[in-house]
Write an enzyme that holds these catalytic residues in place. Structure first.
Site, mmCIF file in Angstrom:
data_model
loop_
_atom_site.group_PDB
_atom_site.id
_atom_site.type_symbol
_atom_site.label_atom_id
_atom_site.label_comp_id
_atom_site.label_asym_id
_atom_site.label_seq_id
_atom_site.Cartn_x
_atom_site.Cartn_y
_atom_site.Cartn_z
ATOM 1 N N ASP A 16 -1.049 -6.321 -0.026
ATOM 2 C CA ASP A 16 -1.357 -6.134 0.471
ATOM 3 C C ASP A 16 -2.767 -5.335 1.234
ATOM 4 O O ASP A 16 -3.459 -5.134 0.076
ATOM 5 C CB ASP A 16 -0.951 -4.076 1.304
ATOM 6 N N GLU A 75 9.654 -3.817 10.273
ATOM 7 C CA GLU A 75 10.133 -1.972 10.024
ATOM 8 C C GLU A 75 10.048 -1.128 10.809
ATOM 9 O O GLU A 75 9.462 -1.524 12.238
ATOM 10 C CB GLU A 75 8.156 -1.588 8.963
ATOM 11 N N ASP A 132 0.788 -1.665 -0.141
ATOM 12 C CA ASP A 132 0.212 0.109 0.036
ATOM 13 C C ASP A 132 0.810 1.180 -0.128
ATOM 14 O O ASP A 132 0.265 2.327 0.345
ATOM 15 C CB ASP A 132 -0.967 -0.392 1.106
ATOM 16 N N SER A 133 1.808 1.148 0.236
ATOM 17 C CA SER A 133 2.789 2.627 -0.325
ATOM 18 C C SER A 133 2.580 2.912 -2.192
ATOM 19 O O SER A 133 3.092 3.565 -1.580
ATOM 20 C CB SER A 133 4.025 1.804 0.055
ATOM 21 N N GLU A 143 -1.351 -5.693 8.648
ATOM 22 C CA GLU A 143 -1.005 -4.952 9.760
ATOM 23 C C GLU A 143 -1.803 -5.251 11.003
ATOM 24 O O GLU A 143 -2.004 -4.303 11.409
ATOM 25 C CB GLU A 143 -0.424 -2.918 9.916
HETATM 26 O O1 KIV Z 1 3.936 -1.474 1.547
HETATM 27 C C1 KIV Z 1 4.513 -1.300 1.663
HETATM 28 O O2 KIV Z 1 5.557 -1.128 0.873
HETATM 29 C C2 KIV Z 1 5.595 -2.087 2.292
HETATM 30 C C3 KIV Z 1 6.861 -1.615 3.273
HETATM 31 C C4 KIV Z 1 7.164 -1.805 4.307
HETATM 32 C C5 KIV Z 1 7.513 -3.179 2.052
HETATM 33 O O3 KIV Z 1 4.714 -2.530 4.081
#
Ligand code: KIV
Length: 276
Positions: A95, A193, A56-57, A126
């Site tokens: 994600d 992280e 989700d980055s 998460e």
């Molecule tokens: O969303 C993302 O790219 C992540 C990074 C911490 C790898 O979760």
């Protein structure tokens, strides 16, 4: 039928959960990267990356938001579907975005979308103690899960910014307990992280499943970076743990190959990329 059985004798068969588990057991570093489209996915795959995450980055590096909070399930499904087309070898994780797994039932519904519509092989969420029942429910339905602990970007407004987690001993203890509880609930991988090296080591030593780190030091089982950060595309200040692999290199494929090699020979992360 059972194409995977025939692929077992290939030089580089597709990565699956058993491959990742074996890599942990044999202390072979797992090289991971994010990808958001088919062209970059192809480069990342060709470079020998073991695991690709549609993170989700993408809310920040693709959509231009300040956080990952605005990302939707539809966004992740779309990007996962196009990333799949570029992959031959790497294991694909997607994600579950903010508030898409608030209940076990909602997590199952959205996890199924990421796998059926997107083609993901595993979903990432998460989590801490509060997500144990969600992970249990997904695992009960044979949905592979990666549990993301440490700095949890979806909680940025609650924790007051993107900062190193687990520096105080109570917080570190809680994080180790969370990781163990998530593994017991059925998580197949833990992503860790932005924590001090020592916490990275403690969690990796405490778990049987692979631990993939980002800013979690050299002792974890694998490393991951946001693709646009390690290619130097992200403007402005990047986190301490990022190394720009395009420095002195003129092609993205060569930079990604350099990253995979540096993870495999453990020259990345170096001291300057770590927290104490
Ligand atoms: O969303 C993302 O790219 C992540 C990074 C911490 C790898 O979760």
């Amino acid at each position: 039928m059972y194409k995977q059985l025939q692929q077992r004798d290939m030089d580089s068969p597709p990565v699956n959960v058993s491959t990742l588990q074996r890599m942990k057991e044999q202390s072979e570093p797992i090289a991971c990267l994010t990808a958001y489209d088919a062209s970059f996915a192809q480069l990342v795959d060709m470079a020998g990356t073991d695991l690709v995450l549609v993170g989700d980055s993408l809310g920040m590096v693709i959509q231009g938001h300040d956080t990952t909070v605005p990302v939707t399930v539809d966004d992740i499904v779309y990007h996962t579907r196009i990333v799949t087309r570029g992959l031959r070898h790497a294991f694909l994780v997607a994600d579950l975005p903010f508030m898409s797994y608030a209940t076990p039932e909602q997590a199952l519904e959205n996890g199924v979308r990421l796998m059926q519509e997107g083609g993901a092989m595993m979903v990432k969420l998460e989590g801490g103690q509060g997500q144990v029942s969600v992970v249990e429910f997904l695992a009960k339905h044979d949905i592979p899960v990666c549990a993301h602990v440490g700095l949890k970007p979806q909680s940025v407004h609650k924790i007051g910014g993107f900062k190193v987690q687990g520096r105080e001993s109570e917080a570190a203890k809680q994080m180790v307990a969370d990781a163990i509880a998530l593994q017991s609930a059925g998580a197949d991988i833990v992503l860790l992280e932005c924590v001090p090296n020592e916490v990275g080591k403690q969690i990796t030593d405490s778990l049987d499943v692979p631990v993939i780190g980002i800013g979690a030091g050299p002792h974890v089982d694998g490393q991951i970076l946001v693709l646009y950060d390690m290619l130097g595309i992200t403007l402005g200040r990047t986190p301490r743990f990022v190394r720009n692999f395009m420095t002195g290199i003129d092609a993205p494929l060569a930079a990604i190959e350099a990253y995979v090699a540096a993870v495999k020979d453990r020259t990345y992360p170096a001291k300057e990329h770590c927290f104490s």
